[in-house]
Design a protein around this motif. Structure first.
Motif, PDB file in Angstrom:
ATOM      1  N   UNK B  70       0.832  -1.113  -0.071  1.00 57.67           N
ATOM      2  CA  UNK B  70      -0.111  -0.058  -0.006  1.00 57.67           C
ATOM      3  C   UNK B  70       0.936   1.187  -0.010  1.00 57.67           C
ATOM      4  N   UNK B  71       0.809   1.966  -1.274  1.00 55.77           N
ATOM      5  CA  UNK B  71       1.521   3.052  -1.246  1.00 55.77           C
ATOM      6  C   UNK B  71       0.619   4.441  -1.272  1.00 55.77           C
ATOM      7  N   UNK B  72       0.380   5.255  -0.345  1.00 54.27           N
ATOM      8  CA  UNK B  72      -0.592   6.430  -0.557  1.00 54.27           C
ATOM      9  C   UNK B  72      -2.036   5.848  -0.958  1.00 54.27           C
ATOM     10  N   UNK B  73      -2.316   6.192  -2.076  1.00 53.79           N
ATOM     11  CA  UNK B  73      -3.553   5.948  -2.757  1.00 53.79           C
ATOM     12  C   UNK B  73      -3.794   4.716  -3.635  1.00 53.79           C
ATOM     13  N   UNK B  74      -2.809   3.825  -3.648  1.00 54.34           N
ATOM     14  CA  UNK B  74      -2.419   2.741  -4.559  1.00 54.34           C
ATOM     15  C   UNK B  74      -2.070   1.477  -3.622  1.00 54.34           C
ATOM     16  N   UNK B  75      -2.932   0.531  -4.159  1.00 53.41           N
ATOM     17  CA  UNK B  75      -2.418  -0.979  -3.472  1.00 53.41           C
ATOM     18  C   UNK B  75      -1.833  -1.543  -4.709  1.00 53.41           C
ATOM     19  N   UNK B  76      -0.654  -2.124  -4.680  1.00 54.94           N
ATOM     20  CA  UNK B  76       0.066  -2.823  -5.783  1.00 54.94           C
ATOM     21  C   UNK B  76       0.051  -4.408  -5.512  1.00 54.94           C
ATOM     22  N   UNK B  77      -0.318  -5.202  -6.288  1.00 52.53           N
ATOM     23  CA  UNK B  77      -0.130  -6.693  -6.213  1.00 52.53           C
ATOM     24  C   UNK B  77       0.792  -7.158  -7.048  1.00 52.53           C
ATOM     25  N   UNK B  78       1.700  -7.818  -6.597  1.00 56.62           N
ATOM     26  CA  UNK B  78       2.743  -8.587  -7.400  1.00 56.62           C
ATOM     27  C   UNK B  78       2.006  -9.652  -8.333  1.00 56.62           C
ATOM     28  N   UNK B  79       2.479  -9.948  -9.416  1.00 57.38           N
ATOM     29  CA  UNK B  79       1.725 -10.815 -10.415  1.00 57.38           C
ATOM     30  C   UNK B  79       2.073 -12.199 -10.056  1.00 57.38           C
ATOM     31  N   UNK B  80       2.993 -12.481  -9.093  1.00 61.56           N
ATOM     32  CA  UNK B  80       3.149 -14.103  -8.940  1.00 61.56           C
ATOM     33  C   UNK B  80       2.572 -14.272  -7.353  1.00 61.56           C
ATOM     34  N   UNK B  81       1.582 -13.326  -6.979  1.00 59.70           N
ATOM     35  CA  UNK B  81       0.972 -13.585  -5.713  1.00 59.70           C
ATOM     36  C   UNK B  81      -0.096 -14.591  -6.111  1.00 59.70           C
TER      37      UNK B  81
END
Lengths: 168, 294
Positions: B70-81
């Motif tokens: 979670x960075x500020x207003x964005x949640x980033x999900x890695x492709x290999x999750x």
């Protein structure tokens, strides 16, 4: 056909071998290591008869290439408890008649054991959700769910693997 | 039932995988990326795919490929999750519960332990669950290729049957999800095929409810109905500004299938799918709205 080297820890023992890259993990376990407790059912990833544990997680070994297990640890039904003993989950399946023909049982037991490490006290809904990838065409699942519930109780009481012979 | 023979390559990084993809494309041989393998290996076993090269990404060490940030207003999900990690992730469960809800409906426990978020999106099975979710969430999909990185809006990503906007030498590395505003709820509704677990139809809805209780914003993603996932834009437009009671929502969602070329196959007729798309859309919007105000 070209083979590639692969090293996998199976039931605690490191195994290094050469496989064709297309070799599914289930064939490596059964044909190269002789661990035929892992069954082959549908071969399409539906039935769960080939379930083993990969780093402790239940997976379908017909849906994993042996090369993908490189450097990882596999547990099959043969390795769940020391030779000659039954793991509490196996003992519970015996006592509660969690099987008839037994074809799905190794996979069912390995999925149940993985569930109980995550959730030592699952309710029936959680148990049914956990085993939805393991098809059983005999029991109607009721006795399987009962077996998992009994296993959970025994393990909460500290049950350990016990000698098979004492049970007969 | 092994797949046909192929040459196996273990990529240590995304850049190495991109290099291999470029090399095989130049040679004119087919190469496929392998992550969890739970979409690709089944079709390879059936000989519906017979790539000459398989490039295994699972050993790639790039940090952006794994986990949720979670960075500020964005949640980033890695492709290999994996589906399993998505299902359990605390950040997503709190800030974007739609994806954990969907992850819990993918396949079964064993499939969820191996299958990956990025792999599912890149495979673009018309009946996969996440395509509906990423359309409803309005995510950006990050692709890396020989020329560097670019982002693709979810709306532009699913192009046709098993076809995405990814170029042959690009790797899907991560997905960026905008954090939703206050008074926003989300829901996934799925009618699963009883044998396969795939969606006959699945509908994801993200609804923002205004202070007066009307629909301020809504996005609806539909999977399973056509040859690729799509948004129900006509129904969205009909909902915005209106009240979120059952009859208004049902009336608006009667257009949820508009623009979708409905599949008609052995799993369900086109007419059946039309009814299910409309019904599940209404249910998803109402449930999402209920969560928004809860």
């Amino acid at each position: 056909m070209a083979t590639v080297p692969v090293t996998v820890t199976v039931n605690g023992t490191e195994r290094t071998t050469e496989v064709e890259p297309r070799t599914l993990l289930v064939y490596f376990l059964r044909d190269q290591l002789g661990l035929t407790g892992t069954h082959i059912g549908c071969q399409t990833g539906q039935c769960g008869a080939c379930t083993v544990q990969l780093d402790g997680e239940a997976v379908k070994s017909c849906m994993v290439l042996t090369v993908q297990a490189e450097g990882h640890a596999v547990t099959t039904i043969e390795g769940l408890a020391p030779a000659g003993t039954l793991h509490p989950v196996q003992a519970a399946f015996w006592e509660e008649h969690g099987l008839q023909c037994g074809y799905c049982t190794p996979g069912m037991v390995l999925t149940a054991e993985a569930l109980l490490r995550d959730d030592p006290d699952p309710d029936d809904h959680t148990i049914r959700h956990a085993i939805e990838g393991n098809l059983c065409r005999c029991t109607g699942y009721q006795s399987v769910v009962q077996s998992v519930r009994v296993a959970a109780t025994r393990m909460a009481e500290g049950a350990q693997p016990e000698p098979l012979l004492r049970r007969s | 039932m092994n797949p046909a023979t192929f040459e196996y390559h273990r990529a240590g990084s995304v850049d190495e995988a991109i290099g291999l993809l470029g090399r095989f494309a130049a040679e004119g041989t087919e190469a496929k990326l392998l992550a969890g393998g739970h979409s690709l290996l089944p079709v390879m076993k059936l000989r519906l795919a017979e790539p000459a090269h398989l490039i295994d990404l699972s050993g790639a060490t790039d940090a952006d490929l794994r986990g949720v940030r979670l960075d500020g207003s964005t949640i980033t999900v890695g492709a290999l999750t994996t589906h399993r990690d998505l299902e359990r992730d605390a950040t997503l469960r709190e800030r974007c519960p739609l994806l954990p809800q969907q992850a819990g409906r993918v396949g079964d426990r064993q499939v969820r332990a191996r299958g990956t978020f990025g792999g599912t999106l890149a495979h673009a099975d018309p009946a996969a669950d996440y395509p509906a979710g990423v359309l409803a969430l309005g995510v950006e999909i990050v692709a890396r290729g020989p020329g560097g990185e670019r982002t693709i809006a979810a709306d532009d990503f699913f192009v046709a049957f098993l076809t995405t906007a990814l170029a042959p030498d690009e790797v899907l590395t991560e997905v960026r999800i905008p954090v939703t505003p206050a008074r926003t709820g989300m829901e996934y509704q799925k009618l699963a095929n009883q044998a396969s677990g795939y969606a006959v139809v699945g509908v994801a809805a993200v609804v923002t409810v205004g202070a007066d209780g009307t629909c301020e914003a809504v996005r609806i993603g539909v999977t399973g109905a056509g040859d690729h996932a799509a948004r129900a834009v006509t129904a969205e437009a009909a909902l915005v500004g209106g009240p979120l009671d059952a009859s208004t929502v049902a009336a608006a969602c009667a257009s949820a299938d508009e623009g979708i070329d409905l599949l008609d196959d052995l799993h369900a007729s086109a007419d059946y799918r039309r009814r299910i798309v409309r019904g599940l859309s209404a249910r998803a919007v109402l449930a999402a709205a209920g969560r928004a105000t809860a």
